[in-house]
Motif scaffolding. Structure first.
Motif, mmCIF file in Angstrom:
data_model
loop_
_atom_site.group_PDB
_atom_site.id
_atom_site.type_symbol
_atom_site.label_atom_id
_atom_site.label_comp_id
_atom_site.label_asym_id
_atom_site.label_seq_id
_atom_site.Cartn_x
_atom_site.Cartn_y
_atom_site.Cartn_z
ATOM 1 N N LEU A 101 4.298 5.827 -5.476
ATOM 2 C CA LEU A 101 4.291 5.972 -6.929
ATOM 3 C C LEU A 101 3.206 6.950 -7.375
ATOM 4 N N ARG A 102 2.083 6.912 -6.689
ATOM 5 C CA ARG A 102 1.011 7.857 -7.021
ATOM 6 C C ARG A 102 1.450 9.287 -6.690
ATOM 7 N N ASP A 103 2.213 9.447 -5.606
ATOM 8 C CA ASP A 103 2.759 10.756 -5.255
ATOM 9 C C ASP A 103 3.704 11.276 -6.336
ATOM 10 N N PRO A 140 0.032 3.130 -10.919
ATOM 11 C CA PRO A 140 1.122 2.566 -10.115
ATOM 12 C C PRO A 140 1.117 1.040 -10.085
ATOM 13 N N GLY A 141 -0.062 0.433 -10.184
ATOM 14 C CA GLY A 141 -0.131 -1.023 -10.179
ATOM 15 C C GLY A 141 0.603 -1.622 -11.361
ATOM 16 N N ALA A 192 0.836 -1.201 0.000
ATOM 17 C CA ALA A 192 0.000 0.000 0.000
ATOM 18 C C ALA A 192 0.875 1.257 0.000
ATOM 19 N N LYS A 193 1.960 1.226 0.762
ATOM 20 C CA LYS A 193 2.842 2.388 0.819
ATOM 21 C C LYS A 193 3.550 2.588 -0.513
ATOM 22 N N MET A 195 10.167 7.672 -16.311
ATOM 23 C CA MET A 195 9.396 6.845 -15.381
ATOM 24 C C MET A 195 10.324 6.117 -14.413
ATOM 25 N N ARG A 196 11.469 5.629 -14.916
ATOM 26 C CA ARG A 196 12.427 4.960 -14.029
ATOM 27 C C ARG A 196 12.956 5.937 -12.984
ATOM 28 N N GLN A 197 13.180 7.193 -13.391
ATOM 29 C CA GLN A 197 13.692 8.161 -12.431
ATOM 30 C C GLN A 197 12.634 8.498 -11.383
ATOM 31 N N ARG A 198 11.365 8.503 -11.767
ATOM 32 C CA ARG A 198 10.287 8.714 -10.797
ATOM 33 C C ARG A 198 10.254 7.567 -9.789
ATOM 34 N N VAL A 199 10.493 6.360 -10.270
ATOM 35 C CA VAL A 199 10.563 5.207 -9.372
ATOM 36 C C VAL A 199 11.711 5.378 -8.387
#
Length: 348
Positions: A148-150, A156-157, A142-143, A171-175
């Motif tokens: 990821l949504r933040d 995110p799923g 959940a966290k 996207m990888r950098q956001r991760v």
């Protein structure tokens, strides 16, 4: 313009303190003097930039802060380095494991090399969260989804179920940013975090990084070679050259009134500094060999304003005490010497 640090945050003890740090790398028949008296600090909640050319010591400073350099590959000659008051140079490995991720985290230049290409994103995020926060798998999941949504990730799923190579660079950098914030660290070190991204995605990622850091009160040490990026996102800046800080201060003031010729050279290479159709200006020469640094000011062979006195190493001179603007240049010793004066005619 960079946001002003809240007084309540800036008044606390620094999160990161580096004081007169000198390290060397043994090499074949020589020694590489990678850091030569680096001193800097990062206060809670502020974004601090460290800028310089390749070979200036930026990334070595970043990696050493979390003791990520291979052990026994370097020798600390002097100085101290602490995170949240903990001595990082003498810390045992088990202590370092608790600091990394929980108290301080790092975002690397290329997330494809930092993320495990053989494991799904979700598995990698759960491993970090569960290790540091002892959550159940359901709570950790959940966290991870919330993180990821933040990061403004719409699905995110799907990202959790993807491998790194299935995602774009942005996207990888956001991760990576989500992973860095997963344990609410007090310090985040970002080493050239947007170099591999195009300009549009670069700005999106940096705005996101600043937004989340401000919301959580996280301090950021941003390592970069991009002066424009520093001017837009950093509260304070340290300019490094040959393993030492040559100028420091509040970003807006350093950008408006740079006192070290090296800082001026870096700024002169910005596109807005030249007329349309003209070539960008560059600093002549190259960074000297760190195994055989010249005596005195190490920038003198590339400097149009070099003086005989530059054969001696200049100390840090205070330009403006109120903003801690300092410059390691003999010309900065005079309060009447401005960047405008330096830019007119080279001194004999």
């Amino acid at each position: 313009m960079p946001a002003t640090v809240q007084p309540s945050l800036a008044g606390r003890e620094p999160v990161l303190v580096i004081d007169d740090l000198r390290i060397e790398f043994p090499a074949y028949k020589s020694t590489v003097k990678a850091l030569n008296g680096v001193s800097l600090h990062v206060n809670p909640g502020e974004i601090v930039g460290v800028i310089g050319e390749s070979g200036s010591g930026k990334s070595v400073t970043a990696m050493l802060s979390l003791r990520l350099l291979p052990e026994r590959s370097y020798e600390v000659k002097s100085g101290r380095l602490s995170i949240l008051g903990r001595d990082m140079l003498t810390a045992k490995e088990k202590d370092l494991l608790s600091v990394r991720g929980r108290d301080a985290a790092m975002i690397f230049q290329e997330p494809m090399t930092a993320l495990n290409p053989t494991r799904r994103i979700g598995r990698q995020m759960l491993d970090v969260i569960i290790h540091h926060q002892r959550l159940s798998k359901a709570d950790a999941t959940a966290k991870a989804i919330a993180l990821l949504r933040d990061m403004h990730i719409a699905d995110p799923g799907q990202v959790m179920n993807s491998y790194p190579f299935e995602l774009s660079g942005g996207m990888r950098q956001r991760v990576m940013i989500a992973l860095a914030f997963s344990c609410d660290p007090k310090l985040l070190i970002a080493d050239e975090p947007t170099t591999a991204l195009d300009v549009t995605v670069q700005r999106q990622v940096l705005l996101l990084l600043r937004e989340k850091a401000r919301a959580r009160g996280t301090a950021i040490l941003l390592i970069t070679h991009d002066m424009a990026l520093v001017s837009q996102f950093c509260d304070r800046v340290y300019v490094m050259y040959t393993g030492a800080v040559v100028e420091q201060g509040v970003t807006a003031q350093v950008m408006a009134d740079p006192r070290h010729p090296y800082t001026q050279g870096l700024l002169s290479g910005l596109p807005e500094q030249v007329e349309p159709g003209q070539d960008l200006l560059t600093i002549p020469g190259q960074v000297p060999n760190l195994s055989a640094l010249p005596e005195g000011c190490t920038f003198r062979d590339r400097c149009a304003f070099a003086l005989p006195k530059c054969l001696q190493r200049p100390p840090m001179h205070t330009v403006d005490a109120a903003t801690d603007h300092q410059s390691a240049c003999w010309l900065s010793a005079s309060s009447h010497t401005s960047s405008h004066a330096l830019s007119q005619e080279p001194r004999p």
